[in-house]
Design a protein around this motif. Structure first.
Motif, PDB file in Angstrom:
ATOM      1  N   GLY A  78      10.022  -4.909  -9.846  1.00 23.31           N
ATOM      2  CA  GLY A  78       9.906  -5.441  -8.490  1.00 23.31           C
ATOM      3  C   GLY A  78      11.071  -5.043  -7.612  1.00 23.31           C
ATOM      4  O   GLY A  78      12.054  -4.450  -8.055  1.00 23.31           O
ATOM      5  N   LEU A  79      10.927  -5.371  -6.329  1.00 25.02           N
ATOM      6  CA  LEU A  79      11.924  -5.059  -5.310  1.00 25.02           C
ATOM      7  C   LEU A  79      11.949  -6.209  -4.326  1.00 25.02           C
ATOM      8  O   LEU A  79      10.900  -6.642  -3.853  1.00 25.02           O
ATOM      9  CB  LEU A  79      11.532  -3.756  -4.609  1.00 25.02           C
ATOM     10  CG  LEU A  79      12.510  -3.109  -3.636  1.00 25.02           C
ATOM     11  CD1 LEU A  79      13.821  -2.822  -4.312  1.00 25.02           C
ATOM     12  CD2 LEU A  79      11.896  -1.822  -3.102  1.00 25.02           C
ATOM     13  N   CYS A  80      13.147  -6.747  -4.041  1.00 25.06           N
ATOM     14  CA  CYS A  80      13.264  -7.938  -3.201  1.00 25.06           C
ATOM     15  C   CYS A  80      14.401  -7.756  -2.210  1.00 25.06           C
ATOM     16  O   CYS A  80      15.527  -7.415  -2.608  1.00 25.06           O
ATOM     17  CB  CYS A  80      13.503  -9.175  -4.075  1.00 25.06           C
ATOM     18  SG  CYS A  80      13.712 -10.706  -3.142  1.00 25.06           S
TER      19      CYS A  80
ATOM     20  N   GLN B 108      14.799   5.523  -2.667  1.00 22.45           N
ATOM     21  CA  GLN B 108      14.027   5.774  -1.446  1.00 22.45           C
ATOM     22  C   GLN B 108      13.080   4.618  -1.133  1.00 22.45           C
ATOM     23  O   GLN B 108      12.845   4.304   0.031  1.00 22.45           O
ATOM     24  CB  GLN B 108      13.234   7.070  -1.589  1.00 22.45           C
ATOM     25  CG  GLN B 108      14.124   8.318  -1.557  1.00 22.45           C
ATOM     26  CD  GLN B 108      13.308   9.599  -1.578  1.00 22.45           C
ATOM     27  OE1 GLN B 108      12.225   9.647  -2.139  1.00 22.45           O
ATOM     28  NE2 GLN B 108      13.842  10.646  -0.969  1.00 22.45           N
ATOM     29  N   ASP B 109      12.571   3.973  -2.168  1.00 22.93           N
ATOM     30  CA  ASP B 109      11.717   2.798  -1.939  1.00 22.93           C
ATOM     31  C   ASP B 109      12.534   1.660  -1.344  1.00 22.93           C
ATOM     32  O   ASP B 109      12.063   0.939  -0.456  1.00 22.93           O
ATOM     33  CB  ASP B 109      11.073   2.352  -3.262  1.00 22.93           C
ATOM     34  CG  ASP B 109      10.206   3.435  -3.875  1.00 22.93           C
ATOM     35  OD1 ASP B 109       9.554   4.156  -3.097  1.00 22.93           O
ATOM     36  OD2 ASP B 109      10.201   3.570  -5.103  1.00 22.93           O
ATOM     37  N   VAL B 110      13.781   1.502  -1.821  1.00 24.98           N
ATOM     38  CA  VAL B 110      14.659   0.473  -1.265  1.00 24.98           C
ATOM     39  C   VAL B 110      14.920   0.752   0.213  1.00 24.98           C
ATOM     40  O   VAL B 110      14.866  -0.152   1.057  1.00 24.98           O
ATOM     41  CB  VAL B 110      15.993   0.412  -2.048  1.00 24.98           C
ATOM     42  CG1 VAL B 110      16.972  -0.544  -1.373  1.00 24.98           C
ATOM     43  CG2 VAL B 110      15.745  -0.026  -3.486  1.00 24.98           C
ATOM     44  N   ASP B 111      15.186   2.024   0.547  1.00 22.98           N
ATOM     45  CA  ASP B 111      15.446   2.381   1.947  1.00 22.98           C
ATOM     46  C   ASP B 111      14.237   2.079   2.833  1.00 22.98           C
ATOM     47  O   ASP B 111      14.383   1.596   3.970  1.00 22.98           O
ATOM     48  CB  ASP B 111      15.801   3.866   2.060  1.00 22.98           C
ATOM     49  CG  ASP B 111      17.135   4.190   1.399  1.00 22.98           C
ATOM     50  OD1 ASP B 111      17.947   3.253   1.218  1.00 22.98           O
ATOM     51  OD2 ASP B 111      17.362   5.360   1.062  1.00 22.98           O
TER      52      ASP B 111
ATOM     53  N   ALA C 148       0.823  -1.211   0.000  1.00 22.13           N
ATOM     54  CA  ALA C 148       0.000   0.000   0.000  1.00 22.13           C
ATOM     55  C   ALA C 148       0.858   1.264   0.000  1.00 22.13           C
ATOM     56  O   ALA C 148       0.578   2.219  -0.728  1.00 22.13           O
ATOM     57  CB  ALA C 148      -0.924  -0.011   1.214  1.00 22.13           C
ATOM     58  N   ALA C 149       1.926   1.290   0.813  1.00 28.23           N
ATOM     59  CA  ALA C 149       2.764   2.487   0.919  1.00 28.23           C
ATOM     60  C   ALA C 149       3.494   2.790  -0.380  1.00 28.23           C
ATOM     61  O   ALA C 149       3.781   3.948  -0.681  1.00 28.23           O
ATOM     62  CB  ALA C 149       3.767   2.325   2.059  1.00 28.23           C
ATOM     63  N   LEU C 150       3.832   1.767  -1.161  1.00 25.88           N
ATOM     64  CA  LEU C 150       4.557   1.948  -2.422  1.00 25.88           C
ATOM     65  C   LEU C 150       3.621   2.016  -3.624  1.00 25.88           C
ATOM     66  O   LEU C 150       4.098   2.110  -4.760  1.00 25.88           O
ATOM     67  CB  LEU C 150       5.557   0.804  -2.617  1.00 25.88           C
ATOM     68  CG  LEU C 150       6.712   0.732  -1.612  1.00 25.88           C
ATOM     69  CD1 LEU C 150       7.587  -0.469  -1.899  1.00 25.88           C
ATOM     70  CD2 LEU C 150       7.544   2.005  -1.658  1.00 25.88           C
TER      71      LEU C 150
END
Length: 647
Positions: free
Chosen positions: A249-251, A277-280, A169-171
């Motif tokens: 995607g991000l893992c 910033q999404d990774v952080d 939800a936040a991303l």
């Protein structure tokens, strides 16, 4: 810039389209109203130019500029005939941004377009800034909630479910998943998922090894960012991921106590959807999960170890101490010897208060006398966390359960003691990580977005001044843009102060308390004072933050629950103690209150006090209102008693 151009007169359309094309616009020319409406709904162009040839064309143009609700556009009405001036009053009531009246002349039309282009870009920058602030706030809320769940000892599965849902939800992502494996070589199995349509079945799994995303992430160890799944060559995505059409995607790996616990991945249907910033943010979520899982695993290991020790040794690992009516020790088992560092011979016959630090040592005899006189129990029959003192002077937290036994006509008391230093250390570590992540996000807001907003604001103000000196009409609009940017900058800074309330210096606490009092007056409409005869310095920033949060919760409770109109924050130093008091004139605090009816705020205040080794008292005052008192003995030793330091 995408631009929609509509007009019935072909010659005027061609003339205006040519000017727009030379200015670099991607122009969609429409001769029919329905064509213009369809293009506007599909592409949402930021600029619409409508050539209003006559009053009969007004209704068609109105339908075009109305467009879809919630879409922000800049609209220019071109009235090529001077007689169109009669329609200006009608058009001005419909939110039109600008008008061009008269024959289309390239120089004059270019000047008008230059102003509108700046307006479009300003709107776009404002939308991006607002979206960035909203995204950071959503992410902060997820991290804070996970930290709260960790402190509340929420079960791990519930935290995993919330972590996936909150991160997606936040991303603004499409879906997310947590996969776990018993060993790095084992098959990955579904642990939690959110956003998958249809829902993933419980038996969903991924083969081990670096050929697929989960195994590759464990092998690499670093965050994995997928910009375009179709072009990915490092690894493959399992079919059930590709079936929903994920493009990016991000893992990240979730660490366990002795080996990786698993991985958290989120996906989007758009390519290149995730940045640094999404990774952080996801790293902050993963850090809290990792530390919680490690802590729970360590606790479980400790429980297993204690069970084995009891089974092997047939003795308790808890200290058991018995005392008589005067408080003199009668028995002291081996576990108590290990806990306190005294031998039984050194303690038996002496008053039990030698195992307590000040001020509890001086108060203990009074507790026993009061119980004998009134029969009112404060600790007997009730488990409680208190502070003990070892032979070497080290203070430490412990659980104490006291029971009363009548034997041969006399009264003795039996106390079971457990050293909880390790548990407190783990809880403190979880809290530190949560506060550190909030501080980091706040710093990022200040150093990144805040500086950017300040720069944009200064540029806008400079442009406004220059245009005002030149007497240009658009100077007012540019000034309005600068003021909006300044408001957004102030909002970002207020978010930063909420994330990092106490500065990293000894006087930061006093500054933060003054700001708290000022904010309380402004937000709640009450009188709130800070009373301090001198600057009370607290050098440990962690202790200062705990004291600030206790004061913040106390002020909030006084206004919301106590209906107070006047609140005073007292900060004092007596001898070698720091005392924080929050006094209000509200309805008071009930002495007897069901634990289930108490809010989380009281529990969290008591928890923070315990973390510091402080004593927290909440009482109603005879003259009305409530007083919350947090007494911190020897603050230079606070937060160190479980680390083996002497106070």
């Amino acid at each position: 810039m995408q631009t929609l151009l509509y007009g019935k007169v072909a010659s005027l359309r061609s003339e205006v389209a040519a000017i727009l094309a030379r200015r670099g616009h991607d122009v969609q020319v429409c001769a029919r109203p329905e064509e213009a409406r369809r293009y506007g709904a599909e592409t949402e162009p930021p600029l619409i130019v409508l050539i209003l040839a006559d009053e009969a064309d007004l209704d068609a143009c109105r339908e075009i500029w109305a467009g879809e609700k919630g879409i922000e556009r800049t609209i220019l009405i071109v009235l090529p005939d001077e007689s169109g001036a009669s329609m200006l009053d009608i058009l001005e009531d419909h939110g039109i941004d600008d008008f061009y009246l008269g024959t289309v002349e390239a120089a004059r039309f270019n000047a008008r377009m230059q102003f509108l282009e700046r307006k479009v870009h300003a709107k776009r920058r404002r939308r991006l800034s607002e979206a960035e602030l909203a995204a950071r706030a959503r992410q902060q809320a997820v991290v804070a909630e996970l930290g709260k769940q960790a402190l509340a000892r929420t079960d791990v599965q519930t935290m995993l479910d919330y972590a996936v849902q909150g991160t997606v939800a936040a991303l603004n992502a499409r879906c997310g998943v947590i996969l776990t494996a018993e060993t790095p070589e084992a098959t990955f199995r579904l642990q939690a998922a959110w956003g998958w349509e249809p829902a993933l079945p419980p038996e969903t799994e991924v083969p081990p090894g670096p050929a697929y995303l989960p195994g590759y992430a464990l092998h690499d160890g670093a965050p994995i960012v997928i910009d375009d799944a179709a072009a990915e060559t490092r690894f493959a995505l399992p079919p059930w991921m590709l079936d929903v059409g994920v493009r990016s995607g991000l893992c990240l790996v979730i660490d366990g106590r002795t080996q990786p616990f698993g991985m958290l991945a989120v996906f989007s249907l758009a390519p290149g959807a995730f940045g640094k910033q999404d990774v952080d943010f996801v790293q902050a979520v993963v850090n809290i999960l990792s530390e919680t899982i490690k802590a729970r695993a360590a606790e479980e290991a400790l429980r297993e170890s204690e069970a084995k020790a009891r089974a092997i040794l047939s003795t308790t690992v808890d200290g058991i101490i018995t005392i008589d009516e005067r408080g003199c020790v009668e028995s002291f088992n081996a576990a108590a010897e290990r806990i306190f560092g005294y031998t039984a011979e050194e303690v038996i016959g002496k008053n039990v208060k030698i195992l307590m630090p000040s001020p509890y040592r001086e108060e203990h005899d009074g507790y026993i006398e009061n119980y004998h006189r009134t029969g009112r129990r404060k600790i007997i029959g009730i488990g409680r966390e208190i502070i003990g003192q070892r032979k070497n002077g080290e203070i430490f937290p412990m659980d104490l359960s006291v029971s009363e036994v009548r034997l041969n006509g006399r009264r003795i008391y039996s106390g079971i003691v457990r050293d909880i230093s390790s548990r407190r250390q783990m809880e403190r570590e979880i809290l530190r990580i949560s506060d550190q992540e909030r501080r980091r996000i706040g710093q990022d807001l200040h150093d990144g977005l805040g500086q950017m907003m300040t720069g944009i604001g200064l540029i806008s103000q400079s442009r406004a001044r220059k245009k005002k000196k030149k007497g240009l009409e658009e100077a007012r609009q540019v000034q309005e843009i600068a003021e909006l940017i300044q408001e957004a900058d102030q909002y970002a800074r207020s978010l930063t102060r909420g994330l990092t309330p106490v500065e990293l210096d000894a006087g930061g606490l006093m500054t933060a308390l003054r700001r708290l009092a000022s904010n309380a007056e402004r937000l709640f409409g009450v009188r709130c004072d800070l009373a301090a005869d001198e600057e009370v310095l607290v050098h440990d920033n962690s202790v200062a933050t705990h004291l600030y949060r206790i004061a913040q919760e106390a002020v909030s409770n006084a206004v919301k629950h106590g209906k107070a109109r006047h609140v005073t924050i007292h900060m004092e130093r007596e001898n070698d103690e720091v005392i924080l008091r929050v006094v209000d004139d509200g309805v008071g605090f009930p002495e007897v209150l069901d634990e289930e009816k108490r809010g989380m705020g009281v529990h969290i205040m008591r928890y923070r006090a315990r973390i510091m080794g402080a004593k927290l008292d909440i009482r109603s005052r005879e003259e009305g209102g409530t007083e919350i008192r947090c007494q911190l003995p020897r603050p230079e030793a606070a937060m160190t008693f479980s680390r083996g330091h002497r106070p």
